[in-house]
Design a protein around this motif. Structure first.
Motif, PDB file in Angstrom:
ATOM      1  N   HIS A 263     129.035 -59.700 -20.816  1.00  0.00           N
ATOM      2  CA  HIS A 263     129.835 -59.879 -22.021  1.00  0.00           C
ATOM      3  C   HIS A 263     129.434 -61.192 -22.703  1.00  0.00           C
ATOM      4  CE1 HIS A 263     133.441 -60.620 -24.476  1.00  0.00           C
ATOM      5  NE2 HIS A 263     133.603 -59.297 -24.440  1.00  0.00           N
TER       6      HIS A 263
ATOM      7  N   GLN B 242     131.109 -63.509 -23.669  1.00  0.00           N
ATOM      8  CA  GLN B 242     131.906 -64.598 -23.107  1.00  0.00           C
ATOM      9  C   GLN B 242     131.378 -65.040 -21.746  1.00  0.00           C
ATOM     10  OE1 GLN B 242     134.180 -63.514 -20.427  1.00  0.00           O
ATOM     11  NE2 GLN B 242     135.006 -65.553 -20.026  1.00  0.00           N
TER      12      GLN B 242
ATOM     13  N   CYS C 171     130.224 -57.326 -16.533  1.00  0.00           N
ATOM     14  CA  CYS C 171     131.097 -56.165 -16.734  1.00  0.00           C
ATOM     15  C   CYS C 171     130.459 -54.895 -16.187  1.00  0.00           C
ATOM     16  CB  CYS C 171     131.406 -55.975 -18.222  1.00  0.00           C
ATOM     17  SG  CYS C 171     132.423 -57.279 -18.929  1.00  0.00           S
TER      18      CYS C 171
ATOM     19  N   ASP D 125     132.117 -54.399 -26.631  1.00  0.00           N
ATOM     20  CA  ASP D 125     132.978 -54.789 -27.753  1.00  0.00           C
ATOM     21  C   ASP D 125     134.387 -54.278 -27.463  1.00  0.00           C
ATOM     22  OD1 ASP D 125     134.026 -55.614 -30.134  1.00  0.00           O
ATOM     23  OD2 ASP D 125     133.071 -54.046 -31.339  1.00  0.00           O
TER      24      ASP D 125
ATOM     25  N   ASP E 248     143.906 -63.605 -23.193  1.00  0.00           N
ATOM     26  CA  ASP E 248     142.585 -63.680 -23.812  1.00  0.00           C
ATOM     27  C   ASP E 248     142.079 -65.106 -23.790  1.00  0.00           C
ATOM     28  OD1 ASP E 248     143.235 -65.059 -26.478  1.00  0.00           O
ATOM     29  OD2 ASP E 248     144.604 -63.343 -26.529  1.00  0.00           O
TER      30      ASP E 248
ATOM     31  N   ASN F 122     136.299 -67.351 -27.769  1.00  0.00           N
ATOM     32  CA  ASN F 122     134.867 -67.562 -27.663  1.00  0.00           C
ATOM     33  C   ASN F 122     134.430 -68.650 -28.637  1.00  0.00           C
ATOM     34  OD1 ASN F 122     134.972 -65.427 -25.890  1.00  0.00           O
ATOM     35  ND2 ASN F 122     134.397 -63.913 -27.435  1.00  0.00           N
TER      36      ASN F 122
ATOM     37  N   ARG G  93     138.307 -63.381 -29.833  1.00  0.00           N
ATOM     38  CA  ARG G  93     139.149 -63.390 -28.639  1.00  0.00           C
ATOM     39  C   ARG G  93     138.645 -62.335 -27.654  1.00  0.00           C
ATOM     40  NH1 ARG G  93     144.616 -62.000 -31.216  1.00  0.00           N
ATOM     41  NH2 ARG G  93     145.392 -62.116 -29.069  1.00  0.00           N
ATOM     42  N   THR G  94     138.539 -62.715 -26.384  1.00  0.00           N
ATOM     43  CA  THR G  94     138.137 -61.792 -25.322  1.00  0.00           C
ATOM     44  C   THR G  94     139.354 -61.475 -24.459  1.00  0.00           C
ATOM     45  OG1 THR G  94     135.902 -62.685 -25.254  1.00  0.00           O
ATOM     46  CG2 THR G  94     136.652 -61.466 -23.316  1.00  0.00           C
TER      47      THR G  94
ATOM     48  N   LEU H 158     139.068 -56.496 -19.453  1.00  0.00           N
ATOM     49  CA  LEU H 158     137.617 -56.479 -19.253  1.00  0.00           C
ATOM     50  C   LEU H 158     137.298 -55.698 -17.976  1.00  0.00           C
ATOM     51  CD1 LEU H 158     136.123 -60.041 -19.874  1.00  0.00           C
ATOM     52  CD2 LEU H 158     135.669 -57.957 -21.160  1.00  0.00           C
TER      53      LEU H 158
END
Length: 730
Positions: free
Chosen positions: A24, A26, A30, A51, A60, A63, A68-69, A74
């Motif tokens: 990812h 960030q 994954c 995405d 979250d 980044n 925002r992640t 995830l």
């Protein structure tokens, strides 16, 4: 194995399946896909899966570009505790200041030809570098300098991947691992059933299947052994999956101690599967520069049902987990004296049993419990591995010579991990057992457990065993382990390391096995633990066969052997003919039925052959000849389950050579119903254009397509009866 893109995507390509991982933006590694094979040309499509939109009430992180992640959704490949992911983690670290949590970010990767071993642990292996490739992905938690290396060994011509992890402390302060699992996989939302193998003593590895539900569902052992209760294997299958069709994902943990495996289904109905060492009671201190290695989980995938999944495990485990000279050898037909004599034997009585065994064609005589120390009952002498001269006044070598002179090799029973309070060893070293200070020492079967986390204890047991094995031509060891671990504490470890005891104990067991095999490389070891209480891939790395269950009743064994075969090959399953009425369930079945069931494993006898009438003795000799004639199929054949004893009153299976030239087919009826028309038994894996002759009755011949599409007629219709066909292509 392929790596694509500036933001890496990893495509692990097996024979007919793919496993895809992505990084990812960030930094989190994954999980993107595991299933039927896809091309790495789809990298742009897989990149889109990274995405991930923020959902209401999600945690979250911002980044660098302000995006925002959402951390709690995830699909993390190795999820961590206490940093925004609320599902069960794979790793949990307690830092020197008492805080807990990691945020692992991708740092680098490399691809290694072949498959390196895991230090101190059993594992699958590659004999040549072109059989497998290993992907190593390095993740780092920047504040603590904790490094996690995830390893994926991909067997290119098999649908199997071996996953493990290595945790290294490169920080300035010591840390404590509170959890270090071997694998985690986040699946997308989909209905799945969980299949696993629960049981109990004398009822091991029955098959259970339930749909996944919201929340957590686990299999586990806290017993210090893989256990009778929950085998370290589970599978996730589509609801429509059967033996011959449907998708299924397998998780098999190569470890013999405390384990956990299972699934958490989150609020979005996404399953997270995890497997590894059970975290309860586990705490491993890592000083600066120290490394911890997790055992491996073997992942296997099938798009063609449970049968294909089983055959993937069978081929891998018999060819690249079992090792040493006995991996490729046909195993001897043995006679074990235990149920014939128990503790009550003399040299003459044993020689008499061996004489009859030689007459019917046995090749190996095994002297079970009672030959050592002052052992005359279950409450004494474990740990005193020297010959009991009251029973064997001329010593072990004289008995072995008498057995060898009758044409039989000799084998011997040990229980190396246990000690009796009534023993010379315990009198001399009362602190050598697992125990807690100032607390009673729980016994089971009058036994205490030696503390194999201590090198001096392992050294002492090795020295005793080495002296006995070297004293005579001993060709086989039955390695037993008849109680589970309690009061798991070590007098040799400081307070801050007591949580390491259980795992260090298992490492000590492995090290003793490794030393015995290095000293006596030609010896065959059969594992045992109250029967099938430690039937796991970890033990198979050292013991090419394992006693499947203390319950050797033919009808009870139908379910036990059926469940065991879900992951373990037949050539690892000890299966003997025992006396009737059976000593565990008191059922009487014919010698033929007992023999036909035992022929689906490593064949042998567990009874007093001298007590048989002449008809049964003749039948035993016939079955022994048949076992020798068919054992190459047990070793090399592919196994097909044709009828399920959990679902019907019948059990049936087939073992076929890969080239379809030869097969064994066995059918057993348990209970008959009135006025019932017997179905036909449709076979698998034959040449449809060939003709097959039954070597048991040469007048019977059929075409392959007829046998697979119409089926064999079933003529035996009585309770507890069986038929075996030995088919050869004409």
């Amino acid at each position: 194995m392929q790596v694509t893109g500036s933001q890496p995507l990893f495509f692990l390509q097996c024979a007919a399946s793919s496993y895809v991982i992505g990084v990812h933006p960030q930094g989190t590694l994954c999980h993107l896909y595991w299933g039927p094979k896809v091309s790495a040309d789809a990298c742009a499509d897989f990149a889109k899966l990274l995405d991930i939109p923020v959902r209401p009430f999600s945690t979250d992180i911002r980044n660098s570009d302000g995006a925002r992640t959402p951390l709690d959704i995830l699909p993390s490949e190795y999820p961590t505790a206490n940093t925004g992911d609320f599902a069960p983690p794979a790793i949990d670290v307690e830092h020197a200041d008492g805080s807990r949590g990691l945020r692992l970010a991708y740092e680098s990767h490399r691809i290694i030809p072949g498959k390196p071993p895991i230090p101190g642990l059993p594992s699958t292996y590659a004999e040549t570098d072109d059989e497998a490739a290993t992907l190593e992905i390095l993740l780092r938690d920047a504040p603590s300098n904790i490094l996690v290396t995830l390893r994926y060994a991909v067997f290119a011509n098999r649908d199997a991947i071996a996953r493990s992890a290595e945790v290294k402390n490169e920080g300035a302060q010591p840390v404590t691992l509170r959890r270090a699992l071997s694998a985690a996989i986040d699946f997308p939302e989909r209905p799945l059933d969980m299949i696993h193998l629960p049981g109990a003593w004398a009822r091991e590895r029955w098959v259970e299947r339930q749909p996944l539900h919201s929340g957590e569902q686990w299999i586990a052992s806290r017993r210090g052994a893989s256990s009778h209760q929950h085998n370290p294997f589970f599978a996730l299958a589509s609801p429509e999956t059967t033996e011959e069709q449907g998708e299924v994902f397998g998780f098999s943990f190569v470890y013999s101690g405390n384990h956990i495996g299972g699934v958490d289904v989150d609020q979005y109905r996404r399953p997270r599967a995890l497997a590894g060492i059970h975290p309860d009671g586990f705490a491993w201190r890592l000083e600066t520069g120290e490394t911890f290695h997790t055992p491996e989980v073997v992942l296997a995938h099938s798009s063609q049902g449970l049968g294909a999944l089983s055959r993937t495990y069978h081929r891998l485990y018999r060819e690249r987990l079992v090792r040493g000279p006995w991996r490729d050898r046909e195993r001897p037909v043995l006679i074990n004296n235990w149920e014939a004599t128990y503790f009550d034997f003399t040299e003459d009585k044993l020689a008499g049993i061996a004489s009859i065994a030689a007459e019917i064609g046995c090749e190996l005589f095994v002297l079970d419990d009672g030959w050592f120390g002052r052992r005359g009952a279950p409450d004494s002498a474990l740990g005193d591995w020297f010959v009991n001269k009251d029973k064997l006044p001329d010593g072990l070598s004289a008995l072995v010579k008498r057995i060898n002179d009758q044409g039989l090799a000799f084998g011997l029973w040990f229980e190396p991990e246990m000690v009796s309070e009534k023993s010379r060893l315990h009198e001399q070293h009362p602190d050598w057992c697992l125990h807690l200070p100032n607390r009673p020492r729980t016994q089971s079967r009058f036994q205490l457990v030696l503390d194999f986390s201590r090198a001096e204890v392992v050294d002492a047991i090795f020295a005793q065993m080495e002296a006995v094995i070297a004293s005579a031509p001993i060709r086989y060891i039955k390695w037993d382990m008849n109680r589970h671990l309690t009061e798991i504490g070590s007098a040799a470890l400081p307070p801050g390391r007591q949580g390491e005891t259980a795992h260090r104990h298992i490492l000590g067991v492995y090290s003793l096995l490794e030393r015995i095999l290095a000293r006596f490389p030609e010896i065959l070891i059969e594992g045992c633990s109250g029967g099938g209480g430690r039937f796991d891939p970890g033990m198979l790395h050292y013991t090419p066969q394992i006693w499947t269950s203390d319950n050797s009743d033919a009808i009870a064994r139908l379910r036990i052997q059926h469940g065991t075969s879900l992951v373990y090959p037949l050539c690892t399953m000890g299966a003997h003919i025992s006396a009737v009425p059976n000593h565990q369930v008191h059922r009487a079945t014919s010698m033929r039925t007992r023999g036909h069931v035992a022929l689906a494993g490593i064949f042998g006898f567990e009874l007093d052959l001298g007590a048989l009438n002449q008809a049964d003795r003749d039948e035993a000799a016939t079955l022994t000849r048949l076992a020798k004639k068919l054992r190459h199929l047990i070793r090399h054949g592919d196994h097909y389950r044709l009828a399920d004893p959990f679902a019907t009153e019948d059990a049936a299976w087939m073992i076929a050579l890969p080239d379809a030239s030869e097969a064994i087919v066995t059918h057993v009826t348990t209970l008959i119903h009135a006025n019932w028309h017997a179905p036909r038994l449709r076979l698998r894996a034959l040449d449809p254009d060939a003709t097959y002759r039954n070597e048991i009755n040469s007048a019977e011949q059929w075409r392959g397509d007829f046998l697979m599409r119409v089926g064999l007629p079933l003529t035996h219709r009585h309770d507890f009866t069986s038929t075996l066909w030995h088919l050869k292509r004409v």
